[in-house]
Design a protein around this motif. Structure first.
Motif, PDB file in Angstrom:
ATOM      1  N   ARG A   1      49.085  43.164  42.375  1.00  0.00           N
ATOM      2  CA  ARG A   1      49.710  44.463  41.491  1.00  0.00           C
ATOM      3  C   ARG A   1      51.063  44.424  41.095  1.00  0.00           C
ATOM      4  N   PHE A   2      51.771  44.062  42.079  1.00  0.00           N
ATOM      5  CA  PHE A   2      53.423  43.813  41.716  1.00  0.00           C
ATOM      6  C   PHE A   2      53.766  42.914  40.950  1.00  0.00           C
ATOM      7  N   LEU A   3      52.957  41.741  41.029  1.00  0.00           N
ATOM      8  CA  LEU A   3      53.118  40.562  40.312  1.00  0.00           C
ATOM      9  C   LEU A   3      52.691  40.739  38.698  1.00  0.00           C
ATOM     10  N   LYS A   4      51.872  42.016  38.669  1.00  0.00           N
ATOM     11  CA  LYS A   4      51.134  42.024  37.616  1.00  0.00           C
ATOM     12  C   LYS A   4      50.168  41.059  37.160  1.00  0.00           C
ATOM     13  N   VAL A   5      49.341  40.608  38.061  1.00  0.00           N
ATOM     14  CA  VAL A   5      48.193  39.576  37.782  1.00  0.00           C
ATOM     15  C   VAL A   5      47.128  40.181  38.180  1.00  0.00           C
ATOM     16  N   ASP A   6      46.032  39.847  38.080  1.00  0.00           N
ATOM     17  CA  ASP A   6      44.692  40.399  38.382  1.00  0.00           C
ATOM     18  C   ASP A   6      44.007  39.635  39.658  1.00  0.00           C
ATOM     19  N   ALA A   7      44.047  40.229  40.690  1.00  0.00           N
ATOM     20  CA  ALA A   7      43.491  39.550  42.011  1.00  0.00           C
ATOM     21  C   ALA A   7      42.289  38.918  41.877  1.00  0.00           C
ATOM     22  N   GLU A   8      41.337  39.582  41.214  1.00  0.00           N
ATOM     23  CA  GLU A   8      39.954  38.966  40.977  1.00  0.00           C
ATOM     24  C   GLU A   8      39.922  37.633  40.145  1.00  0.00           C
ATOM     25  N   GLN A   9      40.558  37.676  38.959  1.00  0.00           N
ATOM     26  CA  GLN A   9      40.647  36.479  38.120  1.00  0.00           C
ATOM     27  C   GLN A   9      41.318  35.306  38.933  1.00  0.00           C
ATOM     28  N   CYS A  10      42.269  35.908  39.666  1.00  0.00           N
ATOM     29  CA  CYS A  10      43.176  34.790  40.460  1.00  0.00           C
ATOM     30  C   CYS A  10      42.191  33.889  41.457  1.00  0.00           C
ATOM     31  N   LEU A  11      41.405  34.870  42.045  1.00  0.00           N
ATOM     32  CA  LEU A  11      40.495  34.081  42.857  1.00  0.00           C
ATOM     33  C   LEU A  11      39.094  33.151  42.246  1.00  0.00           C
ATOM     34  N   GLN A  12      38.945  34.005  41.127  1.00  0.00           N
ATOM     35  CA  GLN A  12      37.810  33.171  40.338  1.00  0.00           C
ATOM     36  C   GLN A  12      38.422  31.772  39.876  1.00  0.00           C
ATOM     37  N   GLU A  13      39.781  31.768  39.189  1.00  0.00           N
ATOM     38  CA  GLU A  13      40.397  30.674  38.939  1.00  0.00           C
ATOM     39  C   GLU A  13      40.494  29.530  39.994  1.00  0.00           C
ATOM     40  N   ALA A  14      40.832  30.107  41.312  1.00  0.00           N
ATOM     41  CA  ALA A  14      40.877  29.298  42.496  1.00  0.00           C
ATOM     42  C   ALA A  14      39.632  28.721  42.841  1.00  0.00           C
TER      43      ALA A  14
END
Length: 254
Positions: free
Chosen positions: A193-206
């Motif tokens: 949230r603080f980095l203004k990125v979507d956690a769900e999307q980050c994990l999906q891409e990972a």
């Protein structure tokens, strides 16, 4: 007859004559709505218009299906769904359909939504993927000031939760381990949230990266005439590092 009216007639006929369609309920269709939503996301990511068109149709089918079942119960029909949507869109966009400015609308949006809820957390579906739900819950809580003030505080929280997880592991208490693992994941979502990125999307891409790289390892092992089960972890790790270099050399694969 419009194509949409034809769709409604087809759906009604299916409910009357097809044993499978006739047996469905709101509950039995839940899994299909979720599946179609994810297939739509994949179509969006693919950039293929024909695929996007098809998946949008599949999602629309679910809306029509549920509406037909509700109509049979005497609750509402698809036209009521559309009417309610029209009214909501107009109500939520007075800067378009009224006299308010866009800035006024944005400043009042969450205030008005909060007034409609008993809790600021109301309206966040429990069926959302866990990371997505966590981020939405934290976003809501932040609206009333329940939030960290700096990213340094978030990192401190992550370190605290990591230490508590280590202690839980040492205790060998499964419930404590699950509890602390959840707290650590929650803190990582807070960092997103603080980095203004979507956690769900980050994990999906990972996940996509992991799958792509592991498939590379499998393919290369096969080319070498080896079976992964017979290879050492060191040998597999060398292929894994090679797969990462392949990613960087082929950005279109990312």
């Amino acid at each position: 007859m419009t194509p949409f009216e034809e769709l409604l007639n087809i759906m009604q006929s299916l409910r009357e004559k097809c044993p499978w369609d006739k047996s469905q309920t709101h509950q039995s269709l839940k899994r299909y709505m979720i599946e179609e939503a994810y297939e739509l996301l994949e179509a969006i990511d693919s950039g293929e218009d024909d695929r996007l068109k098809e998946e949008l149709g599949d999602v629309l089918l679910q809306v029509v299906f549920h509406s037909q079942i509700a109509k049979e119960r005497g609750a509402f029909d698809v036209w009521d769904v559309i009417k309610g949507l029209n009214e909501k869109l107009i109500k939520r966009h007075p800067h378009v359909f009224g006299t308010e400015s866009a800035n006024e609308v944005l400043s009042q949006w969450e205030q008005n939504k909060t007034k409609e809820r008993e809790s600021v957390l109301d309206g966040v579906p429990k069926s959302l993927p866990a990371l997505m739900r966590s981020q939405k819950l934290q976003d809501r809580a932040s609206l009333v000031g329940f939030d960290f003030e700096s990213i340094d505080q978030v990192f401190e929280k992550i370190e605290e939760e990591l230490q508590e997880l280590k202690e839980a592991i040492e205790s060998k208490n499964t419930n404590n381990i699950k509890h602390e693992m959840g707290d650590l994941l929650t803190a990582l979502v807070e960092l997103a949230r603080f980095l203004k990125v979507d956690a769900e999307q980050c994990l999906q891409e990972a996940n996509d990266r992991f799958e792509r790289r592991f498939r590379y390892v499998e393919r290369k092992a096969k080319e070498l005439g080896k079976d992964l089960k017979s290879m050492s972890l060191q040998e597999m790790d060398l292929l894994w590092m090679e797969s990462k270099r392949f990613d960087y050399d082929n950005p279109q694969q990312r």
